[in-house]
Design a protein around this motif. Structure first.
Motif, PDB file in Angstrom:
ATOM      1  N   SER A   1       0.608  -1.804   0.031  1.00  0.00           N
ATOM      2  CA  SER A   1      -0.164  -0.009   0.430  1.00  0.00           C
ATOM      3  C   SER A   1       1.122   1.502   0.408  1.00  0.00           C
ATOM      4  O   SER A   1       0.228   2.776   0.251  1.00  0.00           O
ATOM      5  CB  SER A   1      -1.172  -0.494   1.648  1.00  0.00           C
ATOM      6  OG  SER A   1      -0.334  -0.174   2.591  1.00  0.00           O
TER       7      SER A   1
ATOM      8  N   SER B   1      -3.957  -4.700  -1.565  1.00  0.00           N
ATOM      9  CA  SER B   1      -2.378  -4.425  -1.683  1.00  0.00           C
ATOM     10  C   SER B   1      -1.958  -6.205  -1.068  1.00  0.00           C
ATOM     11  O   SER B   1      -2.803  -6.449  -0.263  1.00  0.00           O
ATOM     12  CB  SER B   1      -1.954  -3.333  -0.940  1.00  0.00           C
ATOM     13  OG  SER B   1      -2.379  -3.243   0.006  1.00  0.00           O
TER      14      SER B   1
ATOM     15  N   MET C   1      -7.821  -1.818  -2.235  1.00  0.00           N
ATOM     16  CA  MET C   1      -6.833  -0.750  -3.270  1.00  0.00           C
ATOM     17  C   MET C   1      -8.322  -0.309  -3.564  1.00  0.00           C
ATOM     18  O   MET C   1      -9.075   0.646  -3.349  1.00  0.00           O
ATOM     19  CB  MET C   1      -5.857  -1.116  -3.853  1.00  0.00           C
ATOM     20  CG  MET C   1      -5.412  -1.615  -3.072  1.00  0.00           C
ATOM     21  SD  MET C   1      -4.183  -2.124  -4.050  1.00  0.00           S
ATOM     22  CE  MET C   1      -2.744  -0.435  -4.606  1.00  0.00           C
TER      23      MET C   1
END
Length: 297
Positions: A152, A192, A198
């Motif tokens: 991330s 992620s 995400m």
């Protein structure tokens, strides 16, 4: 379905003044079957360019300012010349005027690095009628989670990967949707490698927990969603909370509602996630889509 209407644009960077004929003189309609793009254009040969797709409802392009801001941000990340907003707005106006007003339509804006060796960007707009009846808004969609393959914090650690730019390099996104279909689903949500939600290949994730609506923070390497921004305005006007957050994957399973939102499909409720049934609030979905259809340009 009618053929798309295509316009090429003589690209001027931000800060340029309009030519004597005005910005309209830089926008040229071409026949849909006419040779238009050189095979040596870096957008075609390397995916070296950016784009935006947005809805046109009753002749009105939606969320123009948000889309042009995202186009400019993507151009900055790719080190392309900053788009001239006045020129693109005029091109959008011209293209939208060719579309029927009784059905939902869409525009696709494209800006590439241009023909290799010329240092001259290429731009065009495709105006088209949106296909299908968007049954997903009513029936919902089945979704699987797929590993995006990076953590991330990728945007901070590796900015050259262009996380957060809407580039023409969409092969991975399309491969993810094919994989979702192989697994018996309609779409996918990327997660992620360190376990956070995400985005979807062509849409933004919205999660409901009680009266709070959440979307993943964009600093984890995802695109800002233009439809999500409009919905956050709707939630707040309705007295609900709307926040960006870092959302663990486990937060999907215990949500009170899940949606994928995009500019043409709008809000599609998720009714199944990785094979498990998800609660679907049809009334809220209808209100969300009504708000998206009614938004101003």
């Amino acid at each position: 379905m009618s053929d798309p209407v295509i316009f090429t644009i003589d690209i001027h960077p931000a800060g340029d003044n309009p030519p004597d004929g005005g910005w309209a003189s830089t926008v040229h309609r071409v026949e849909a079957d006419a040779p238009t793009l050189r095979v040596t254009d870096l957008g075609a040969s390397r995916g070296d360019g950016v784009f935006e797709t947005f809805g046109v409802i009753a002749g009105h392009p939606q969320s123009v300012a948000a889309h042009l801001a995202r186009l400019a941000n993507s151009a900055t990340l790719l080190e392309l010349p900053a788009p001239n907003e006045e020129q693109w707005r005029e091109a959008i106006r011209i293209a939208a005027a060719t579309l029927p007003t009784e059905v939902q339509c869409g525009l696709k804006l494209v800006l590439t690095r241009g023909i290799e060796g010329t240092d001259r960007p290429t731009g065009w707009i495709v105006a088209s009628v949106a296909g299908g009846d968007f049954a997903e808004r009513r029936k919902g969609i089945r979704v699987v989670t797929l590993d995006r393959g990076y953590p991330s914090d990728i945007a901070r650690r590796a900015p050259w990967l262009l996380a957060g730019a809407k580039t023409l390099s969409y092969a991975v996104n399309m491969a993810a949707q094919r994989e979702a279909r192989r697994r018996g689903a309609d779409d996918a949500i990327f997660v992620s490698s360190d376990g956070y939600v995400m985005e979807a290949p062509t849409s933004t994730v919205i999660i409901r927990r009680g009266d709070v609506f959440l979307t993943p923070r964009t600093d984890i390497g995802i695109l800002p969603g233009t439809s999500q921004l409009a919905l956050f305005d709707f939630y707040r006007a309705a007295g609900l909370k709307a926040e960006e957050a870092v959302i663990p994957v486990a937060g999907l399973a215990d949500a009170d509602g899940l949606w994928l939102v995009s500019s043409v499909r709008l809000a599609a409720p998720i009714v199944q996630l990785d094979g498990a049934t998800v609660t679907h609030d049809r009334d809220m979905t209808d209100r969300m889509n009504a708000a998206l259809l009614a938004r101003d340009a």
